[in-house]
Design an enzyme around this catalytic site. Structure first.
Site, PDB file in Angstrom:
ATOM      1  N   CYS A 210      -3.636   0.364  11.036  1.00 44.53           N
ATOM      2  CA  CYS A 210      -2.750   1.432  11.529  1.00 44.53           C
ATOM      3  C   CYS A 210      -3.121   1.829  12.944  1.00 44.53           C
ATOM      4  CB  CYS A 210      -2.861   2.647  10.618  1.00 44.53           C
ATOM      5  SG  CYS A 210      -2.577   2.239   8.901  1.00 44.53           S
TER       6      CYS A 210
ATOM      7  N   LYS B 220       5.233   9.463  14.399  1.00 40.21           N
ATOM      8  CA  LYS B 220       4.282   8.600  13.683  1.00 40.21           C
ATOM      9  C   LYS B 220       3.370   7.861  14.664  1.00 40.21           C
ATOM     10  CE  LYS B 220       2.268   5.855  10.881  1.00 40.21           C
ATOM     11  NZ  LYS B 220       1.398   6.226   9.797  1.00 40.21           N
TER      12      LYS B 220
ATOM     13  N   ARG C  83      -9.768  -5.356   6.622  1.00 35.37           N
ATOM     14  CA  ARG C  83      -8.816  -5.801   7.641  1.00 35.37           C
ATOM     15  C   ARG C  83      -9.148  -5.231   9.017  1.00 35.37           C
ATOM     16  NH1 ARG C  83      -3.311  -4.436   4.721  1.00 35.37           N
ATOM     17  NH2 ARG C  83      -4.609  -2.760   3.956  1.00 35.37           N
TER      18      ARG C  83
ATOM     19  N   ASP D 213      10.113  -6.702  -4.479  1.00 30.99           N
ATOM     20  CA  ASP D 213       9.259  -7.448  -3.559  1.00 30.99           C
ATOM     21  C   ASP D 213       9.720  -8.898  -3.547  1.00 30.99           C
ATOM     22  OD1 ASP D 213       6.218  -6.638  -2.321  1.00 30.99           O
ATOM     23  OD2 ASP D 213       6.851  -8.741  -2.267  1.00 30.99           O
TER      24      ASP D 213
ATOM     25  N   ARG E  48     -11.354  24.684  22.111  1.00 30.72           N
ATOM     26  CA  ARG E  48     -10.192  23.819  22.326  1.00 30.72           C
ATOM     27  C   ARG E  48     -10.573  22.350  22.516  1.00 30.72           C
ATOM     28  NH1 ARG E  48      -9.357  28.595  24.287  1.00 30.72           N
ATOM     29  NH2 ARG E  48     -10.311  28.192  26.321  1.00 30.72           N
TER      30      ARG E  48
ATOM     31  N   TYR F 270       0.814  -1.220   0.000  1.00 31.13           N
ATOM     32  CA  TYR F 270       0.000   0.000   0.000  1.00 31.13           C
ATOM     33  C   TYR F 270       0.848   1.271   0.000  1.00 31.13           C
ATOM     34  CZ  TYR F 270      -4.520  -2.199   0.489  1.00 31.13           C
ATOM     35  OH  TYR F 270      -5.661  -2.902   0.230  1.00 31.13           O
TER      36      TYR F 270
ATOM     37  N   THR G 249       4.873  -4.201   9.197  1.00 28.28           N
ATOM     38  CA  THR G 249       5.289  -4.513  10.570  1.00 28.28           C
ATOM     39  C   THR G 249       4.042  -4.931  11.353  1.00 28.28           C
ATOM     40  OG1 THR G 249       5.113  -2.130  11.014  1.00 28.28           O
ATOM     41  CG2 THR G 249       7.313  -2.999  10.681  1.00 28.28           C
TER      42      THR G 249
ATOM     43  N   GLY H 113     -10.799  -0.111  13.479  1.00 31.71           N
ATOM     44  CA  GLY H 113     -10.238  -1.154  12.626  1.00 31.71           C
ATOM     45  C   GLY H 113      -9.113  -0.641  11.768  1.00 31.71           C
TER      46      GLY H 113
ATOM     47  N   THR I 131       6.176   1.644   9.802  1.00 29.87           N
ATOM     48  CA  THR I 131       5.864   2.046  11.175  1.00 29.87           C
ATOM     49  C   THR I 131       6.539   1.068  12.131  1.00 29.87           C
ATOM     50  OG1 THR I 131       3.756   2.845  10.389  1.00 29.87           O
ATOM     51  CG2 THR I 131       3.976   2.545  12.765  1.00 29.87           C
TER      52      THR I 131
ATOM     53  N   LYS J 103     -13.956   1.063   7.636  1.00 22.59           N
ATOM     54  CA  LYS J 103     -14.430   2.440   7.779  1.00 22.59           C
ATOM     55  C   LYS J 103     -15.232   2.812   6.532  1.00 22.59           C
ATOM     56  CE  LYS J 103     -10.426   4.990   5.991  1.00 22.59           C
ATOM     57  NZ  LYS J 103      -9.475   6.059   6.277  1.00 22.59           N
TER      58      LYS J 103
HETATM   59  N1  SAJ Z   1     -12.889   5.824  13.595  1.00 27.27           N
HETATM   60  C1  SAJ Z   1     -13.824   6.019  14.612  1.00 27.27           C
HETATM   61  N2  SAJ Z   1     -14.165   7.291  14.950  1.00 27.27           N
HETATM   62  C2  SAJ Z   1     -13.599   8.365  14.332  1.00 27.27           C
HETATM   63  C3  SAJ Z   1     -12.650   8.176  13.312  1.00 27.27           C
HETATM   64  C4  SAJ Z   1     -12.302   6.896  12.971  1.00 27.27           C
HETATM   65  O1  SAJ Z   1     -14.354   5.063  15.202  1.00 27.27           O
HETATM   66  O2  SAJ Z   1     -13.987   9.495  14.687  1.00 27.27           O
HETATM   67  C5  SAJ Z   1     -12.503   4.460  13.212  1.00 27.27           C
HETATM   68  C6  SAJ Z   1     -12.738   4.176  11.735  1.00 27.27           C
HETATM   69  O3  SAJ Z   1     -14.062   3.784  11.479  1.00 27.27           O
HETATM   70  C7  SAJ Z   1     -11.742   3.041  11.514  1.00 27.27           C
HETATM   71  C8  SAJ Z   1     -10.571   3.418  12.433  1.00 27.27           C
HETATM   72  O4  SAJ Z   1     -11.106   4.341  13.363  1.00 27.27           O
HETATM   73  O5  SAJ Z   1     -12.265   1.802  11.930  1.00 27.27           O
HETATM   74  C9  SAJ Z   1      -9.385   4.028  11.735  1.00 27.27           C
HETATM   75  O6  SAJ Z   1      -9.776   4.910  10.669  1.00 27.27           O
HETATM   76  P1  SAJ Z   1      -9.083   6.320  10.364  1.00 27.27           P
HETATM   77  O7  SAJ Z   1      -9.747   6.929   9.203  1.00 27.27           O
HETATM   78  O8  SAJ Z   1      -9.012   7.098  11.609  1.00 27.27           O
HETATM   79  O9  SAJ Z   1      -7.570   5.973  10.027  1.00 27.27           O
HETATM   80  P2  SAJ Z   1      -6.804   4.940   9.021  1.00 27.27           P
HETATM   81  O10 SAJ Z   1      -6.395   3.745   9.841  1.00 27.27           O
HETATM   82  O11 SAJ Z   1      -7.549   4.696   7.773  1.00 27.27           O
HETATM   83  O12 SAJ Z   1      -5.480   5.812   8.640  1.00 27.27           O
HETATM   84  C10 SAJ Z   1      -4.673   6.350   9.695  1.00 27.27           C
HETATM   85  C11 SAJ Z   1      -4.398   7.840   9.419  1.00 27.27           C
HETATM   86  N3  SAJ Z   1      -3.823   8.460  10.625  1.00 27.27           N
HETATM   87  C12 SAJ Z   1      -4.357   9.562  11.169  1.00 27.27           C
HETATM   88  O13 SAJ Z   1      -5.338  10.106  10.729  1.00 27.27           O
HETATM   89  C13 SAJ Z   1      -3.659  10.111  12.375  1.00 27.27           C
HETATM   90  C14 SAJ Z   1      -3.447   7.977   8.232  1.00 27.27           C
HETATM   91  O14 SAJ Z   1      -3.092   9.337   8.030  1.00 27.27           O
HETATM   92  C15 SAJ Z   1      -2.192   7.141   8.468  1.00 27.27           C
HETATM   93  O15 SAJ Z   1      -1.284   7.222   7.372  1.00 27.27           O
HETATM   94  C16 SAJ Z   1      -2.624   5.700   8.604  1.00 27.27           C
HETATM   95  O16 SAJ Z   1      -3.469   5.605   9.759  1.00 27.27           O
HETATM   96  C17 SAJ Z   1      -1.379   4.828   8.771  1.00 27.27           C
HETATM   97  O17 SAJ Z   1      -0.963   4.217   7.773  1.00 27.27           O
HETATM   98  O18 SAJ Z   1      -0.784   4.842   9.858  1.00 27.27           O
END
Ligand code: SAJ
Length: 434
Positions: A269, A215, A333, A33, A255, A13, A85, A266, A130, A326
């Site tokens: 990350c 990170k 995953r 790869d 704030r 990815y 990782t 899920g 990461t 999401k």
């Molecule tokens: N979720 C909630 N409530 C929220 C926001 C998200 O329950 O208010 C849930 C989502 O439904 C999902 C999970 O959290 O199940 C994670 O979704 P996400 O959109 O927050 O994040 P990821 O895992 O798709 O991507 C994150 C991002 N990190 C941040 O926003 C700080 C992305 O920028 C990173 O590059 C990525 O992790 C990564 O590769 O680490």
């Protein structure tokens, strides 16, 4: 530093979009790869991952000849390590009677080892995966020293985290600010020279361990914030308050920015990275540890909510809407929605799941519907588990004509309860007892 040739190790990815974007900007890139099947798929015009726009970028890069593919690295000016990782499945650490997950660093180790025979004086090596804090200096640098060259003296070594959001990778890769941590300031500068080839966002230089920690802090902050939102959903339910209304009112404070509750966290990350802190410092991370636990237990809380609305689940037919981790992605995953389906089935419910982004999903033990209508047929209750736009836009009166179910459970605040009540449904919502 002048970079003509780059090896990117790991074509997943992050690695594949990164390799293709460098190639599109005129760099001679070798995409590496260890899985020959991935190389074969890419060579024959296929793609083993789903990301909007990626196919076209990879195709152009391959056709231009700037991107070539290989199973092992070649001598180059720079190397980027972008391998997974994950956790060990069956290996845990323990602190104070509490179990925690352990990072499996074998892919980083072997990718680094593969660079050793081709590493040359003046090269740059960047780790993007990461990783737990201090990985660059305590794991990667010693392995690379087997070449007889020393990081920071003979070659440049840096850590630069990827921060792109799945679904928007190609845009965010270019636009997001980029943190580059060097084992020396010169290493950070060499890293900045590399990424400035295509990054339009700000490039900020620091040291390697700070970059690693940044990170993990970003994703841990989000996880803890979601955990408190999930805990608020339970409290609001207890006190007869609508958590969605309460959060939106609290967020009017200049704030305060509380994220949204839901069926859990899920993806690969946010639900993973906080463990890298816990693993390396369990005695310092009770908040991070318990936030993970709260989010991991949220599917059970959603199960209770459904049970309250539907009664005894044994033999009940449930239409589960959404399985992705999401909204508006096809990635299943570590999906809390899938976890809720499993829990329902454990209670004897007969669940049919509909995932419009992956209708042919093949998750062990989950029965897929062939369409939304097919999921609704014969259902006793409808459960909304992912806030996909197309689910938000359904019309309750139309759904009422397609099913005998008259109970809906909304775990993501996707639906307006009054519309559903008007269409004859009994409605239960996460974080609302009214
Ligand atoms: N979720 C909630 N409530 C929220 C926001 C998200 O329950 O208010 C849930 C989502 O439904 C999902 C999970 O959290 O199940 C994670 O979704 P996400 O959109 O927050 O994040 P990821 O895992 O798709 O991507 C994150 C991002 N990190 C941040 O926003 C700080 C992305 O920028 C990173 O590059 C990525 O992790 C990564 O590769 O680490």
């Amino acid at each position: 530093m002048n970079i003509q040739k780059l090896c990117v190790l790991g074509l997943g990815y992050i690695g594949l979009p990164t390799a293709s974007t460098f190639a599109a900007n005129g760099v001679n890139v070798v995409g590496v790869d260890i899985n020959p099947q991935i190389i074969e798929t890419l060579r024959s015009g296929g793609l083993h991952i789903h990301e909007p726009g990626l196919r076209a970028v990879v195709e152009t890069a391959l056709k231009s000849g700037n991107l070539t593919l290989a199973t092992r690295p070649e001598p180059a000016d720079a190397f980027i390590i972008a391998v997974p990782t994950p956790f060990y499945e069956n290996k845990f650490g323990e602190y104070d009677g509490q179990k925690y997950k352990l990072a499996d660093m074998r892919a980083v180790t072997s990718a680094t080892e593969a660079i050793v025979p081709v590493l040359q004086k003046g090269n740059l090596v960047v780790l993007e995966s990461t990783s737990p804090p201090r990985t660059t200096i305590e794991l990667v640098a010693p392995i690379l020293a087997r070449s007889g060259l020393q990081a920071g003296r003979d070659f440049y070594l840096a850590y630069s985290p990827e921060r792109v959001l799945p679904g928007q990778i190609l845009r965010e890769l270019i636009e997001n600010a980029r943190v580059i941590g060097g084992v020396t300031p010169e290493s950070a500068q060499a890293g900045a020279d590399l990424y400035s080839i295509f990054v339009k966002g700000e490039i900020v230089q620091t040291d390697a361990t700070t970059a690693e920690m940044v990170k993990l802090m970003e994703n841990t902050y989000r996880d803890v914030n979601i955990a408190i939102a999930n805990e608020f959903s339970r409290l609001a339910d207890k006190f007869g308050v609508d958590v969605w209304e309460a959060i939106s009112l609290a967020n009017r404070h200049p704030r305060v920015k509380i994220l949204s509750p839901g069926p859990g966290v899920g993806g690969h990350c946010i639900s993973v990275d906080p463990w890298f802190f816990v693993e390396t410092a369990p005695e310092l991370t009770p908040l991070i540890y318990h936030s993970r636990r709260v989010n991991d237990s949220q599917p059970h809380y959603v199960l209770e909510l459904i049970e309250r609305a539907v009664g005894n689940l044994k033999g009940k037919k449930i239409a589960a809407l959404g399985l992705a981790y999401k909204p508006n992605v096809d990635d299943l995953r570590e999906s809390p929605a899938a976890e809720v389906v499993h829990l329902l089935q454990n209670e004897g419910a007969l669940v049919k799941a509909w995932e419009p982004f992956k209708p042919d999903a093949n998750l062990p033990g989950i029965r897929m519907a062939s369409s939304l209508d097919n999921a609704l047929q014969d259902a006793d209750a409808i459960v909304l588990l992912v806030k996909h736009t197309e689910f938000v836009n359904v019309r309750p009166s139309e759904i009422a004509s397609k099913t005998k179910a008259r109970v809906v459970v909304d775990a993501v605040n996707g639906w307006k309860a009054s519309d559903w009540r008007a269409a004859g449904f009994q409605v239960a919502r996460l974080g609302v007892r009214k």
